[in-house]
Design a protein around this motif. Structure first.
Motif, short mmCIF file in Angstrom:
data_model
loop_
_atom_site.label_atom_id
_atom_site.label_comp_id
_atom_site.label_asym_id
_atom_site.label_seq_id
_atom_site.Cartn_x
_atom_site.Cartn_y
_atom_site.Cartn_z
N GLY A 84 0.86 -1.23 0.07
CA GLY A 84 0.09 -0.04 -0.05
C GLY A 84 0.70 1.17 -0.13
O GLY A 84 1.95 0.96 0.39
N ASP A 85 0.43 2.53 -0.38
CA ASP A 85 1.21 3.56 -0.63
C ASP A 85 1.74 4.18 0.66
O ASP A 85 2.52 5.00 0.71
CB ASP A 85 0.43 4.34 -1.45
CG ASP A 85 -1.06 4.91 -0.93
OD1 ASP A 85 -1.41 4.45 0.13
OD2 ASP A 85 -1.69 5.73 -1.66
N LYS A 86 1.14 3.72 1.73
CA LYS A 86 1.67 4.17 2.99
C LYS A 86 2.63 3.38 3.75
O LYS A 86 2.85 3.57 4.94
CB LYS A 86 0.55 4.69 4.06
CG LYS A 86 -0.47 5.73 3.51
CD LYS A 86 0.05 7.02 3.05
CE LYS A 86 -0.86 8.05 2.48
NZ LYS A 86 -0.03 9.37 2.13
N ALA A 87 2.81 2.31 3.02
CA ALA A 87 3.51 1.02 3.79
C ALA A 87 5.09 1.72 4.09
O ALA A 87 5.51 2.49 3.39
CB ALA A 87 3.63 -0.15 3.14
N LYS A 88 5.63 1.27 5.17
CA LYS A 88 7.04 1.55 5.64
C LYS A 88 7.83 0.08 5.73
O LYS A 88 7.40 -0.66 6.45
CB LYS A 88 7.12 2.26 6.83
CG LYS A 88 6.38 3.64 6.84
CD LYS A 88 7.33 4.71 5.85
CE LYS A 88 6.60 5.99 6.11
NZ LYS A 88 6.56 6.70 7.27
N LYS B 171 5.17 -3.59 -6.70
CA LYS B 171 4.14 -2.96 -6.99
C LYS B 171 3.57 -1.89 -5.79
O LYS B 171 3.43 -2.59 -4.60
CB LYS B 171 2.88 -3.52 -7.84
CG LYS B 171 1.92 -2.75 -8.23
CD LYS B 171 0.90 -3.71 -9.04
CE LYS B 171 -0.10 -2.67 -9.68
NZ LYS B 171 -0.89 -3.75 -10.51
N VAL B 172 3.50 -0.76 -5.96
CA VAL B 172 2.57 -0.04 -4.90
C VAL B 172 1.20 0.40 -5.39
O VAL B 172 1.21 1.05 -6.65
CB VAL B 172 3.44 1.60 -4.77
CG1 VAL B 172 2.89 2.27 -3.64
CG2 VAL B 172 4.75 1.23 -4.36
N VAL B 173 0.24 0.15 -4.63
CA VAL B 173 -1.01 0.60 -4.92
C VAL B 173 -1.77 1.32 -3.61
O VAL B 173 -1.26 1.46 -2.64
CB VAL B 173 -1.86 -0.51 -5.17
CG1 VAL B 173 -1.25 -1.28 -6.34
CG2 VAL B 173 -1.86 -1.36 -4.10
N PRO B 174 -2.65 2.17 -4.05
CA PRO B 174 -3.34 2.68 -2.93
C PRO B 174 -3.88 1.79 -1.86
O PRO B 174 -4.31 0.81 -2.18
CB PRO B 174 -4.62 3.23 -3.60
CG PRO B 174 -4.28 3.40 -5.05
CD PRO B 174 -3.62 2.48 -5.31
N ALA B 175 -3.72 2.23 -0.76
CA ALA B 175 -3.76 1.20 0.43
C ALA B 175 -5.05 0.43 0.46
O ALA B 175 -5.12 -0.81 0.67
CB ALA B 175 -3.72 1.94 1.83
N ASP B 176 -6.18 1.14 -0.01
CA ASP B 176 -7.58 0.54 0.22
C ASP B 176 -7.85 -0.36 -0.97
O ASP B 176 -8.83 -1.19 -0.82
CB ASP B 176 -8.81 1.57 0.13
CG ASP B 176 -8.77 2.51 -0.99
OD1 ASP B 176 -7.70 2.42 -1.87
OD2 ASP B 176 -9.68 3.22 -1.05
N GLN B 177 -6.90 -0.47 -1.88
CA GLN B 177 -7.03 -1.44 -3.09
C GLN B 177 -6.00 -2.72 -2.96
O GLN B 177 -6.02 -3.47 -4.12
CB GLN B 177 -6.69 -0.60 -4.54
CG GLN B 177 -7.70 0.39 -4.74
CD GLN B 177 -7.46 1.46 -6.06
OE1 GLN B 177 -6.84 0.88 -6.79
NE2 GLN B 177 -7.87 2.53 -5.97
#
Length: 295
Positions: free
Chosen positions: A160-164, A216-222
């Motif tokens: 997700g795009d907010k992952a760390k 791949k990075v995707v919006p977190a809710d997807q």
């Protein structure tokens, strides 16, 4: 090393904890699987053909800290999916705040060198990497220490795009022990791996994709939806040939180039002894969808 639970550090240093109400879209259909009274994970099937197994880490109050019981449950669930003929791919995921923020420090802090040797500590944490079927890590939130390591045990990582991501073991006087110095170096190279391991710094999902740690990075809710689509795509192919392809790619990490090329060539040749190779090529020539039999 799957050995760090950084919930206090994270909350003290990171005021912008990811918050989202919907990480499991209503469009996703889950199907229950008979499980063995798991305490720290949830097990489900998804996909139109129910051919994607999902293992969700479920210690939310501890940011999915990796205790021994949780890891044993993951290994058990992976083994069951691995032996389920209807499952073609396995997803490992967490929640919106954390994939896994590390291992449970309270559980391990009083270990000694002698007890670690005697009990072969962390050896059983490697079950995910031993799966025959393709494994996908769907990472939202924090994947630190052991969380980063179990993600790297999977074959593919979506985030997700907010992952760390990070290996912060150095900050509490130890080092990674479940692949953090080894898989990370193979994935992103010596210089960047050395920087992350020696500083304990975290990187964003975008940077993780840039350096090749994730696909791949995707919006977190997807995120989960995208991982399921990937699992369904993989599951649509011959499970037999997929397992051979997975093993061949993994050989690249474990052998020289010439040894790897020789192994790949022999495995390619071996596929011609399978019914699925005959079916796949016949279907291509006849311009129809193949009907694989896993033989």
């Amino acid at each position: 090393m799957a050995t760090i639970h950084f919930s206090r550090i994270l909350f003290n240093r990171s005021p912008h904890i990811v918050k989202s109400a919907k990480y499991f879209p209503s469009s996703i259909k889950f199907y229950s699987v008979q499980a063995s009274n798991y305490e720290f994970i949830k097990v489900e099937k998804s996909g139109e053909k129910k051919n994607v197994g999902i293992i969700t880490l479920n210690r939310p109050k501890a940011l999915n800290a990796l205790c021994n019981k949780l890891m044993n449950e993951i290994n058990d669930a992976v083994s069951k999916f691995d032996n389920d003929e209807n499952v073609g791919a396995i997803i490992l995921t967490g929640n919106e705040r954390a994939f896994a923020a590390g291992a449970d420090i309270k559980e391990m802090m009083n270990n000694t060198f002698a007890s670690n040797i005697r009990e072969n500590f962390l050896e059983h944490w490697n079950g995910i990497a031993k799966a025959k079927k393709p494994t996908i890590a769907a990472v939202n939130g924090y994947a630190l220490g052991g969380g980063c390591e179990i993600a790297m045990m999977c074959d593919i990582i979506y985030a997700g795009d907010k992952a760390k991501f990070g290996q912060p073991e150095i900050a509490i006087g130890t080092i990674p022990g479940a692949g953090g110095t080894q898989r990370l170096t193979r994935a992103i190279g010596k210089s960047k791996a050395m920087e992350l391991v020696l500083t304990g710094n975290q990187i964003t999902a975008d940077e993780a994709e840039k350096i090749g740690l994730i696909s791949k990075v995707v919006p977190a809710d997807q995120l989960l939806n995208e991982a399921i689509k990937l699992g369904e795509k993989i599951s649509s192919h011959s499970q037999l040939i997929v397992s051979i392809a997975k093993e061949s790619v993994n050989k690249a990490y474990e052998t020289t180039l010439q040894e790897g090329l020789s192994y790949e060539r022999r495995m390619f040749q071996a596929t011609f002894s399978t019914k699925d190779q005959k079916e796949g090529m016949s279907a291509f020539v006849e311009k129809r969808a193949p009907k694989f039999t896993k033989e």
